[in-house]
Design an enzyme around this catalytic site. Structure first.
Site, mmCIF file in Angstrom:
data_model
loop_
_atom_site.group_PDB
_atom_site.id
_atom_site.type_symbol
_atom_site.label_atom_id
_atom_site.label_comp_id
_atom_site.label_asym_id
_atom_site.label_seq_id
_atom_site.Cartn_x
_atom_site.Cartn_y
_atom_site.Cartn_z
ATOM 1 N N TYR A 147 91.976 0.797 -4.507
ATOM 2 C CA TYR A 147 91.138 -0.404 -4.565
ATOM 3 C C TYR A 147 89.867 -0.043 -5.309
ATOM 4 O O TYR A 147 89.266 1.012 -5.052
ATOM 5 C CB TYR A 147 90.806 -0.905 -3.158
ATOM 6 N N ASP A 242 87.038 6.679 -10.067
ATOM 7 C CA ASP A 242 86.283 5.785 -9.186
ATOM 8 C C ASP A 242 85.923 6.577 -7.919
ATOM 9 O O ASP A 242 86.757 6.756 -7.036
ATOM 10 C CB ASP A 242 87.123 4.558 -8.850
ATOM 11 N N LYS A 270 78.035 3.314 -2.381
ATOM 12 C CA LYS A 270 77.957 3.696 -0.958
ATOM 13 C C LYS A 270 76.857 4.746 -0.695
ATOM 14 O O LYS A 270 75.688 4.414 -0.602
ATOM 15 C CB LYS A 270 79.335 4.176 -0.498
HETATM 16 P P1 KE4 Z 1 81.827 -2.691 -3.369
HETATM 17 O O1 KE4 Z 1 81.860 -3.776 -4.452
HETATM 18 O O2 KE4 Z 1 82.439 -3.142 -2.074
HETATM 19 O O3 KE4 Z 1 80.409 -2.083 -3.217
HETATM 20 O O4 KE4 Z 1 82.704 -1.449 -3.895
HETATM 21 C C1 KE4 Z 1 84.038 -1.696 -4.252
HETATM 22 C C2 KE4 Z 1 84.810 -0.380 -4.183
HETATM 23 C C3 KE4 Z 1 85.103 0.282 -5.363
HETATM 24 N N1 KE4 Z 1 85.780 1.454 -5.353
HETATM 25 C C4 KE4 Z 1 86.172 2.024 -4.186
HETATM 26 C C5 KE4 Z 1 86.921 3.331 -4.219
HETATM 27 C C6 KE4 Z 1 85.889 1.397 -2.945
HETATM 28 O O5 KE4 Z 1 86.301 1.974 -1.797
HETATM 29 C C7 KE4 Z 1 85.191 0.171 -2.936
HETATM 30 C C8 KE4 Z 1 84.876 -0.577 -1.664
HETATM 31 N N2 KE4 Z 1 85.459 -0.048 -0.473
HETATM 32 C C9 KE4 Z 1 85.713 -0.992 0.611
HETATM 33 C C10 KE4 Z 1 86.284 -0.202 1.804
HETATM 34 N N3 KE4 Z 1 87.631 0.109 1.636
HETATM 35 C C11 KE4 Z 1 84.485 -1.760 0.982
HETATM 36 C C12 KE4 Z 1 84.604 -2.559 2.254
HETATM 37 C C13 KE4 Z 1 84.707 -4.033 1.975
HETATM 38 O O6 KE4 Z 1 85.401 -4.431 1.029
HETATM 39 O O7 KE4 Z 1 84.080 -4.774 2.757
#
Ligand code: KE4
Length: 429
Positions: A147, A242, A270
């Site tokens: 993801y 990523d 994060k």
């Molecule tokens: P954000 O747009 O949520 O800041 O980041 C997206 C993203 C991009 N790449 C990786 C590897 C990620 O894990 C994420 C976001 N992770 C999720 C948890 N699996 C965020 C939690 C959510 O979607 O509320």
């Protein structure tokens, strides 16, 4: 709390659903994967969160990996307070942004140039646009189970045939866009080679979570990632790591340092914001110099490099650089994994677990999965029963069988021991 009393979580959830879609501002928070009522968190400190009923949890969700130094760390809170007192946002460059960019480039040498944004999605979305703008090619390769945020090109699931172009995994993504994304199997080197054999001239870039944390925890094999690096080099495609989740979570050197592989672009998030909205993309100078206003690839953001958020990020990054930070974090995460594995064995539950740095995966199958297909073999119902049994007993794991878990520097042997004791009861449910 007696069963007759209505939990404030229920009351708040009812109210939230009247004004916010599904009552949450991000889907996974709605507990739809595990069922039940999401906990409305009122405050957090160190390894703990408290919900709207005042119930305390040992927190292993850690704001999805963000809270690596622990919640409300005094030095981070103080940095935010001090920055906020000088204004919340200027929409103009600041010295602090230079400091954070310089630090990221020092710690992640592949990032010759760095741009700060406000979310991981912004970072990965821009990295794809950069790869396409730099190469002039349309196609992107991603992997099933990884993801990368909710950018249109990334909300794509595997096409019918292994190498056919992707289909949208969300409404609102036009097939013309999804069709430029090829979705392959994680850790399947042969399939990746085949894709390049067939479409090398069209592939702008490959984006991968080198250690996947969004299909629960599955490590990329060294062979898979090295071959990916070679194929991108050979065919002039941009390799994007990523590391939004793994960056400064699995170690100060990030996943790319653990593997000794240099990507062309890296995305971070994060941890680098310490809980505030900071993310970043960066990499090879010749690629990054394509970003506006230097070059033709547009990207912008009102709150990019926000001074209060950057203050939280700098304070957090100062703490994670302290000697021994990751040694102790890894030790505690390993102790948690070992303790849970022993507890499951005692209860004769088919279970396995593994950790990398401060992140871990729990699997209701005999051995840790090495592919998306093996992750799908995990017993989701068993996880959901375990999740709720632990939650009731004050241990909060990520609310999905397909998410990694996170330990912070604030988790001590006491919290790990208490968690294992709870697990013995929860496995028995
Ligand atoms: P954000 O747009 O949520 O800041 O980041 C997206 C993203 C991009 N790449 C990786 C590897 C990620 O894990 C994420 C976001 N992770 C999720 C948890 N699996 C965020 C939690 C959510 O979607 O509320």
């Amino acid at each position: 709390m007696s069963t007759t009393m209505t939990s404030r979580n229920d009351t708040l959830f009812d109210r939230a659903q009247r004004i916010i879609p599904a009552g949450v501002n991000s889907p996974v928070r709605a507990f739809r994967a595990v069922g039940g009522t999401p906990r409305f968190i009122a405050r957090a400190e160190g390894p703990h969160t408290w919900d709207a009923d005042g119930k305390r949890y040992i927190d292993y969700m850690g704001s999805w990996g963000t809270a690596v130094v622990g919640h409300a760390h005094p030095k981070v809170v103080e940095a935010v307070r001090e920055a906020a007192g000088r204004g919340l946002s200027y929409g103009a460059p600041t010295e602090a942004e230079i400091e954070l960019a310089e630090l990221l480039a020092k710690l992640v040498p592949s990032m010759a140039l760095v741009r700060l944004v406000s979310s991981g999605t912004e970072a990965t979305m821009t990295a794809l646009r950069l790869a396409r703008g730099f190469t002039g090619r349309p196609k992107i390769i991603k992997f099933e189970g990884c993801y990368h945020g909710h950018g249109d090109s990334l909300l794509v699931k595997a096409g019918s045939g292994a190498l056919t172009f992707g289909n949208p995994s969300s409404a609102g993504v036009p097939p013309e866009i999804a069709g430029h994304t090829i979705v392959l199997s994680f850790n399947d080197t042969a399939q990746l080679e085949d894709a390049f054999r067939k479409m090398a001239g069209e592939i702008a870039g490959v984006i991968v979570e080198p250690i996947a944390g969004n299909m629960n925890l599955v490590e990329g094999s060294a062979e898979f990632l090295r071959r990916m690096r070679d194929l991108c080099t050979q065919h002039g495609a941009v390799l994007i790591f990523d590391e939004v989740m793994t960056g400064f979570r699995v170690g100060l050197e990030c996943a790319q340092g653990r593997y000794g592989i240099t990507p062309d672009l890296t995305t971070l998030g994060k941890v680098i914001g310490g809980g505030m909205p900071v993310a970043a993309f960066g990499g090879r100078r010749d690629i990054m110099e394509c970003v506006a206003p230097l070059g033709p690839v547009y990207q912008a953001g009102t709150l990019s490099g926000n001074p209060v958020a950057v203050a939280a990020g700098l304070a957090t990054m100062k703490i994670v650089q302290e000697p021994g930070f990751y040694d102790l974090l890894s030790l505690h995460t390993e102790a948690l994994v070992e303790g849970l594995t022993l507890a499951a064995k005692k209860c004769r539950v088919p279970f396995s677990a593994k950790s990398v740095g401060g992140m871990f995966g729990l699997f209701f199958r005999a051995t840790p999965p090495t592919s998306f297909a093996e992750v799908m073999q995990c017993d989701k119902d068993a996880f959901n029963r375990f999740f709720h049994a632990a939650l009731e007993r004050g241990v909060y794991f990520a609310p999905s069988a397909f998410e990694a878990g996170f330990v912070s520097a604030a988790h001590t042997e006491a919290e790990i021991g208490d968690t294992v004791s709870v697990a013995v009861q929860a496995f028995g449910q």
